[in-house]
Design an enzyme around this catalytic site. Structure first.
Site, PDB file in Angstrom:
ATOM      1  N   LYS A  53       1.027  -6.689 -12.897  1.00  0.00           N
ATOM      2  CA  LYS A  53      -0.257  -7.038 -13.514  1.00  0.00           C
ATOM      3  C   LYS A  53      -0.061  -7.417 -14.976  1.00  0.00           C
ATOM      4  O   LYS A  53      -0.634  -8.385 -15.463  1.00  0.00           O
ATOM      5  CB  LYS A  53      -1.239  -5.866 -13.366  1.00  0.00           C
ATOM      6  CG  LYS A  53      -1.754  -5.739 -11.936  1.00  0.00           C
ATOM      7  CD  LYS A  53      -2.434  -4.420 -11.624  1.00  0.00           C
ATOM      8  CE  LYS A  53      -2.717  -4.352 -10.120  1.00  0.00           C
ATOM      9  NZ  LYS A  53      -3.188  -3.057  -9.652  1.00  0.00           N
ATOM     10  N   GLN A  97      -5.138   2.543 -11.940  1.00  0.00           N
ATOM     11  CA  GLN A  97      -4.249   2.323 -10.793  1.00  0.00           C
ATOM     12  C   GLN A  97      -4.387   3.473  -9.788  1.00  0.00           C
ATOM     13  O   GLN A  97      -4.238   4.638 -10.151  1.00  0.00           O
ATOM     14  CB  GLN A  97      -2.796   2.185 -11.280  1.00  0.00           C
ATOM     15  CG  GLN A  97      -1.800   1.860 -10.185  1.00  0.00           C
ATOM     16  CD  GLN A  97      -2.044   0.481  -9.555  1.00  0.00           C
ATOM     17  OE1 GLN A  97      -2.248  -0.515 -10.238  1.00  0.00           O
ATOM     18  NE2 GLN A  97      -2.052   0.427  -8.233  1.00  0.00           N
ATOM     19  N   ASP A 120     -11.741  -4.381 -10.873  1.00  0.00           N
ATOM     20  CA  ASP A 120     -11.261  -4.165  -9.507  1.00  0.00           C
ATOM     21  C   ASP A 120     -12.380  -4.421  -8.486  1.00  0.00           C
ATOM     22  O   ASP A 120     -12.114  -4.606  -7.301  1.00  0.00           O
ATOM     23  CB  ASP A 120     -10.789  -2.706  -9.345  1.00  0.00           C
ATOM     24  CG  ASP A 120      -9.281  -2.593  -9.213  1.00  0.00           C
ATOM     25  OD1 ASP A 120      -8.636  -3.612  -8.877  1.00  0.00           O
ATOM     26  OD2 ASP A 120      -8.753  -1.498  -9.446  1.00  0.00           O
TER      27      ASP A 120
END
Ligand code: NDP
Length: 285
Positions: A53, A97, A120
């Site tokens: 990322k 995460q 997200d």
């Protein structure tokens, strides 16, 4: 029939080059999109995803920082850290995460992230917006899949889409996005009897099970579009999908490989959401 491969890596590169332009334009107005990633503990797979990322952010000129927290951090401390980021105007996107250590309730963490910074697309507010067809941050993997289909002008409207898997991050939302595109959607999961009866009727088959090579040529009809979301590690350490690629490609019209398929698109859509977080929700595609 031999399937055409939908190359996620190539498409992802093309999209990133367009995003780089967008980021440059934003920089001219004095704003650099900024993503903050929180990593709790030292799960090697999570570390490697986070690295990917960061690298993708660099490629597009998006700035990012990584907050690494010890596995022993309490739930309250983590929630407080997120609240701080919610209030920090220089942070446009926040990503925690997953998975988190067992003593931290993931849903609490997802829900404390401001919906306006939830790149997200996991916050219930954004899921609700997606379900009601409003502009929102779409979850990255499902959004990437829709982009892949559209990149090949594969028509979705009126098609029978079958989704194998019903997780909150892949199966359920990809089915919803296909429905939003006017497909007729069937979900299958571990309690579905006679799975092949459904999969063999699919015009578009999305496979998100986490079971290496589960789907073979006997599961699909001639000319089906097959999207393989699965990421499984083989004994020799390489990655493979949920679909038996070599067998299925002889019968499908389009197929996504693993690697170079859905995976790179997931990260790319995260970048797209980070840019969207700067521009505001109504500025969507
Ligand atoms: P989950 O484990 O959360 O969900 C798996 C789903 O598959 C469940 O709904 C389960 O059913 C269903 N399932 C399992 N076994 C069977 C079976 N034998 N027959 C029918 N259904 C079955 O996985 P995720 O959705 O998180 O991920 C799926 C795969 O996609 C994994 O390999 C993961 O690594 C990969 N992935 C890839 C991403 C990418 O960017 N390419 C992003 C995210 C995930 P039930 O609900 O009944 O238990």
């Amino acid at each position: 029939m031999v399937a055409e491969i939908i190359d996620g890596k190539k498409l992802s590169h093309e999209l990133k080059m367009k995003m780089k332009e967008e980021v440059n334009q934003l920089k001219k107005t004095g704003v650099t999109p900024h993503l903050t990633v929180i990593l709790v503990g030292d799960n090697p797979a999570s570390k490697s995803y986070v690295k990917g990322k960061e690298k993708a952010c660099e490629e597009t000129g998006i700035s990012s920082d990584l907050i690494e927290l010890n596995e022993t951090i309490t739930e309250d401390e983590l929630l407080a850290q997120i609240v701080k980021l919610n209030n920090d105007k220089s942070v446009h996107g926040i990503l925690v995460q997953l998975p988190l250590p067992n003593h931290i309730e993931e849903q609490k963490v997802i829900e404390i992230i401001s919906p306006e910074k939830d790149v997200d697309g996991f916050h219930p507010v954004n899921i609700g917006r997606m379900m009601t067809g409003q502009d929102t941050f779409l979850p990255c993997t499902p959004h990437g899949i829709i982009k892949m289909l559209k990149s090949k002008n594969i028509s979705i409207e009126g098609k029978h889409a079958v989704v194998l898997g019903r997780s909150n991050i892949v199966g359920k939302p990809v089915g919803q996005l296909l429905l939003n595109e006017n497909a007729t959607v069937t979900y299958c999961h571990s309690r579905t009897p006679n799975l092949k009866e459904y999969t063999k009727n699919a015009d578009i088959l999305v496979v998100a099970l986490g079971k290496a090579h589960f789907v073979d040529e006997n599961h699909i009809k001639e000319g089906a579009v097959v999207i393989d979301v699965g990421i499984n590690r083989t004994e020799d350490g390489s990655l493979t999908g949920d679909v038996n690629f070599d067998k299925v490609k002889e019968k499908a019209s389009y197929i996504t490989p693993v690697p170079r398929g859905v995976g790179p698109m997931t990260i790319t859509m995260l970048l797209s959401n980070t840019i969207k977080a700067v521009k505001g929700l109504t500025s969507g595609e």
